[in-house]
Design an enzyme around this catalytic site. Structure first.
Site, PDB file in Angstrom:
ATOM      1  N   ASP A 128       0.852  -1.183   0.000  1.00 54.79           N
ATOM      2  CA  ASP A 128       0.000   0.000   0.000  1.00 54.79           C
ATOM      3  C   ASP A 128       0.889   1.235   0.000  1.00 54.79           C
ATOM      4  O   ASP A 128       1.879   1.279   0.734  1.00 54.79           O
ATOM      5  CB  ASP A 128      -0.866   0.000   1.261  1.00 54.79           C
ATOM      6  CG  ASP A 128      -2.333   0.166   0.963  1.00 54.79           C
ATOM      7  OD1 ASP A 128      -2.698   1.262   0.500  1.00 54.79           O
ATOM      8  OD2 ASP A 128      -3.096  -0.785   1.184  1.00 54.79           O
TER       9      ASP A 128
ATOM     10  N   GLU B 190      -6.674   3.741  -5.658  1.00 61.44           N
ATOM     11  CA  GLU B 190      -7.971   4.014  -5.076  1.00 61.44           C
ATOM     12  C   GLU B 190      -8.271   5.454  -5.469  1.00 61.44           C
ATOM     13  O   GLU B 190      -7.601   6.376  -4.997  1.00 61.44           O
ATOM     14  CB  GLU B 190      -7.908   3.868  -3.550  1.00 61.44           C
ATOM     15  CG  GLU B 190      -9.267   4.000  -2.926  1.00 61.44           C
ATOM     16  CD  GLU B 190      -9.226   4.380  -1.461  1.00 61.44           C
ATOM     17  OE1 GLU B 190     -10.118   3.979  -0.734  1.00 61.44           O
ATOM     18  OE2 GLU B 190      -8.303   5.123  -1.045  1.00 61.44           O
TER      19      GLU B 190
ATOM     20  N   HIS C 177     -11.030  -4.092   2.522  1.00 58.95           N
ATOM     21  CA  HIS C 177     -10.983  -3.877   3.966  1.00 58.95           C
ATOM     22  C   HIS C 177     -11.832  -2.696   4.427  1.00 58.95           C
ATOM     23  O   HIS C 177     -11.889  -2.418   5.618  1.00 58.95           O
ATOM     24  CB  HIS C 177      -9.526  -3.657   4.379  1.00 58.95           C
ATOM     25  CG  HIS C 177      -8.966  -2.407   3.757  1.00 58.95           C
ATOM     26  ND1 HIS C 177      -8.732  -2.299   2.403  1.00 58.95           N
ATOM     27  CD2 HIS C 177      -8.648  -1.203   4.289  1.00 58.95           C
ATOM     28  CE1 HIS C 177      -8.287  -1.090   2.136  1.00 58.95           C
ATOM     29  NE2 HIS C 177      -8.212  -0.402   3.272  1.00 58.95           N
ATOM     30  N   ASP C 178     -12.430  -1.970   3.490  1.00 56.80           N
ATOM     31  CA  ASP C 178     -13.242  -0.804   3.851  1.00 56.80           C
ATOM     32  C   ASP C 178     -14.737  -1.084   3.717  1.00 56.80           C
ATOM     33  O   ASP C 178     -15.549  -0.160   3.827  1.00 56.80           O
ATOM     34  CB  ASP C 178     -12.917   0.377   2.922  1.00 56.80           C
ATOM     35  CG  ASP C 178     -11.558   0.977   3.210  1.00 56.80           C
ATOM     36  OD1 ASP C 178     -11.090   0.861   4.355  1.00 56.80           O
ATOM     37  OD2 ASP C 178     -10.967   1.556   2.281  1.00 56.80           O
TER      38      ASP C 178
ATOM     39  N   ASP D 122      -3.201   4.626  -2.178  1.00 52.16           N
ATOM     40  CA  ASP D 122      -4.306   5.026  -1.307  1.00 52.16           C
ATOM     41  C   ASP D 122      -4.781   6.457  -1.572  1.00 52.16           C
ATOM     42  O   ASP D 122      -3.958   7.370  -1.719  1.00 52.16           O
ATOM     43  CB  ASP D 122      -3.805   4.938   0.146  1.00 52.16           C
ATOM     44  CG  ASP D 122      -4.890   5.203   1.157  1.00 52.16           C
ATOM     45  OD1 ASP D 122      -5.809   4.382   1.255  1.00 52.16           O
ATOM     46  OD2 ASP D 122      -4.827   6.245   1.856  1.00 52.16           O
TER      47      ASP D 122
HETATM   48  C1  NOJ Z   1      -8.535   4.437   2.082  1.00 51.30           C
HETATM   49  C2  NOJ Z   1      -8.185   3.193   2.838  1.00 51.30           C
HETATM   50  O1  NOJ Z   1      -8.634   2.087   2.111  1.00 51.30           O
HETATM   51  C3  NOJ Z   1      -8.844   3.322   4.184  1.00 51.30           C
HETATM   52  O2  NOJ Z   1      -8.798   2.127   4.916  1.00 51.30           O
HETATM   53  C4  NOJ Z   1      -8.209   4.461   4.925  1.00 51.30           C
HETATM   54  O3  NOJ Z   1      -8.912   4.691   6.119  1.00 51.30           O
HETATM   55  C5  NOJ Z   1      -8.237   5.756   4.098  1.00 51.30           C
HETATM   56  N1  NOJ Z   1      -7.912   5.563   2.719  1.00 51.30           N
HETATM   57  C6  NOJ Z   1      -7.251   6.744   4.652  1.00 51.30           C
HETATM   58  O4  NOJ Z   1      -5.949   6.336   4.350  1.00 51.30           O
END
Ligand code: NOJ
Length: 546
Positions: A98, A253, A322-323, A198
């Site tokens: 990441d 992302e 994971h989100d 990210d």
């Molecule tokens: C996206 C990540 O996937 C998430 O888990 C994180 O909280 C935020 N970006 C901040 O880095």
């Protein structure tokens, strides 16, 4: 290495804290991942994306990095990381990390120095400002609730897109950018195969920092300020100075990137190899997710997105990360969750145009948890947004129900390896509670059962590899769009065609005749004119024009 090698790859996402604990401290670690490499090789995946394993106070579970060059001691050492890269390589598995460079941790040396001395070089690495009164500099809302501004004891405000412990880095500062590129190249030199990048669409700010109009008392959501004009200068520079030199895979992302912007990000000359396709990530708005109407609306979204994007660039296609909550809960009502619906779901997304990502536990059908109280949760977003909502007078039970269904902790519970204590994840006390269903849903029960979801995923991955040319090059066409409940499409290339047909309902459906051999299906027998509930079939043959 073949150019665009990632277009023939399947990626498996690992959340290190929850994957495998090798030393009994209740937290997953790098040696735990090494122990499970044979499992991953057996599944057939090509690339592992490891969520942040860097030094961090873990306010946002590692997305708050205090040292980009150091493995967090709770996960192991830098030597363990090198060992992991080597052991994975021996099994033909690549590792991507990441890359979290929109922000760092407030414990990072840079921020600590900037905090201590407003005149030091590091003070330029962040966004600081002062105000005449005690008011925040503007009305923007952070992604985790509250203002994007927090204050230092000396009165200066600093900017954070996420939690106050995650100060944003100032990409306008060339010295900072160079430090970031140096760090990226350092990791690439260690032999990693690329990065998941990210929150990257936040790095360019609207430097006027002017308040925006919103209904009184509310704040303006900063997520509307993504992909701000000028961002391309930074992203192209990073590509040139780092990624391009290594033929590495980058998956961004990229919230806020619409159909128009997709080409700039993931087209032939895009900033990245691919970006996540968030266009059909959930069915949040549906009351009955398993109704034919809901399935039709979802199908439309998938088809619109993929039809558009497949002509322009490459996507990362996924059902979980994971989100998010678990895909079985996102796309199915509880009563509809079973082997057939889970394998149908897997079949729907796997051959869409892009690189398929599997999130740990998805391959065995892990599900959401029923969270009974907010204290059991760990996620900073859930906890802070919960508090904010309750302080504003919202009903705590309703807010909890929201996070119980959609919260990020659903994906973060320990991987379920066996029916032993803690699902075989740890002999200690897990940092977050296990899902109670580990005795029923676990790897050990599935791995030797040819009819299990695990083995279905294994067959899907094999099928993906067996037809690598068509998944890389094949044009995407929707099929039978007007057949309610049937989700069907084909990938066509060089006189061959791979067809996916899934009945994503709990009723039998009449089946249009497909004149190709069926090479993969989730029922034992195939009836050419009728499909069983949640039946999935993959066909492969010569295309009509061939
Ligand atoms: C996206 C990540 O996937 C998430 O888990 C994180 O909280 C935020 N970006 C901040 O880095």
């Amino acid at each position: 290495m073949e150019k665009d090698w990632w277009k023939k790859s399947v990626v498996y996402q690992i959340y290190p804290q929850s994957f495998m604990d090798s030393n009994g401290d209740g937290i997953g670690d790098l040696n735990g991942i090494i122990q499970k490499l044979d499992y991953l090789q057996n599944l057939g995946v090509d690339v592992l994306w490891i969520c942040p394993m860097y030094a961090s106070p873990l306010v946002d579970n590692g997305y708050d990095i205090s040292d980009y060059y150091k493995v967090n001691p709770i996960f192991g050492t830098n030597t363990d990381m090198e060992h992991l890269i080597d052991e994975a390589r021996k099994r033909n598995i690549k590792i991507i990390l990441d890359l979290v460079v929109n922000h760092c941790s407030d414990q990072h040396e840079w921020f600590q120095k900037a905090k201590a001395d407003p005149m030091c070089e590091e003070a330029d690495y962040f966004y600081f400002c002062s105000t005449e009164d005690d008011q925040e500099p503007n009305n923007w809302r952070s992604n985790f609730g509250g203002s994007v501004w927090s204050r230092l004891p000396d009165g200066r405000w600093y900017y954070h897109t996420f939690a106050k412990e995650q100060p944003d880095l100032n990409w306008e500062c060339k010295k900072l950018r160079d430090k970031i590129y140096e760090m990226i190249n350092w990791w690439l030199e260690k032999g990693i195969a690329g990065f998941r990048v990210d929150a990257i669409t936040f790095i360019k700010k609207d430097l006027s920092f002017a308040s925006k109009e919103v209904p009184s008392g509310e704040r303006y959501p900063v997520e509307k300020l993504t992909d701000y004009p000028g961002i391309g200068v930074f992203l192209n520079e990073m590509k040139k100075q780092c990624f391009e030199k290594y033929n590495c895979m980058t998956v961004a992302e990229a919230p806020g990137v619409d159909n128009q912007a997709f080409e700039r990000y993931a087209g032939k000359e895009g900033y990245f190899s691919m970006i996540f396709d968030f266009g059909w990530e959930n069915m949040e708005e549906e009351n009955d997710k398993s109704s034919i109407e809901a399935v039709e609306r979802w199908k439309k979204k998938i088809f619109q997105n993929v039809s558009n994007n497949s002509k322009i660039g490459w996507s990362a296609i996924f059902l979980e990360n994971h989100d998010q909550s678990r895909c079985l809960n996102k796309f199915l009502k509880k009563e509809a969750i079973n082997f057939y619906s889970a394998s149908a779901l897997a079949s729907i997304y796997f051959f869409l145009y892009g690189t398929p990502f599997i999130y740990q536990g998805q391959e065995i059908g892990m599900t959401n948890v029923e969270w009974k109280n907010i204290e059991d949760m760990d996620d900073v977003r859930a906890k802070r947004t919960y508090q904010e909502a309750v302080d504003q007078g919202k009903n705590p039970q309703e807010v909890l129900a929201y996070f119980s269904e959609l919260g990020r902790d659903n994906a973060r519970t320990p991987m379920q390896w066996s029916d032993e204590k803690n699902g075989g994840f740890s002999i200690g006390i897990p940092w977050i509670k296990c899902n109670d269903n580990y005795q029923v849903i676990n790897v050990e029960h599935q791995i030797h059962n040819p009819g299990s979801l695990y083995n279905y995923y294994k067959r899907l991955i094999k099928c993906y590899h067996d037809h690598a040319d068509i998944v890389k090059n094949g044009a995407f066409h929707t099929l039978y769009e007007n057949e309610p409940g049937l989700i069907a499409y084909e990938r066509e290339w060089n006189g061959t065609v791979l067809t996916v047909a899934v009945n994503f309902t709990n009723q039998k459906l009449a089946m249009p005749y497909i004149d190709q051999p069926c090479i993969l299906h989730n029922y034992k027998a195939v009836n050419t004119s009728q499909m069983q509930p949640y039946e999935a079939r993959i066909y492969y043959g010569r295309s009509a024009e061939a």
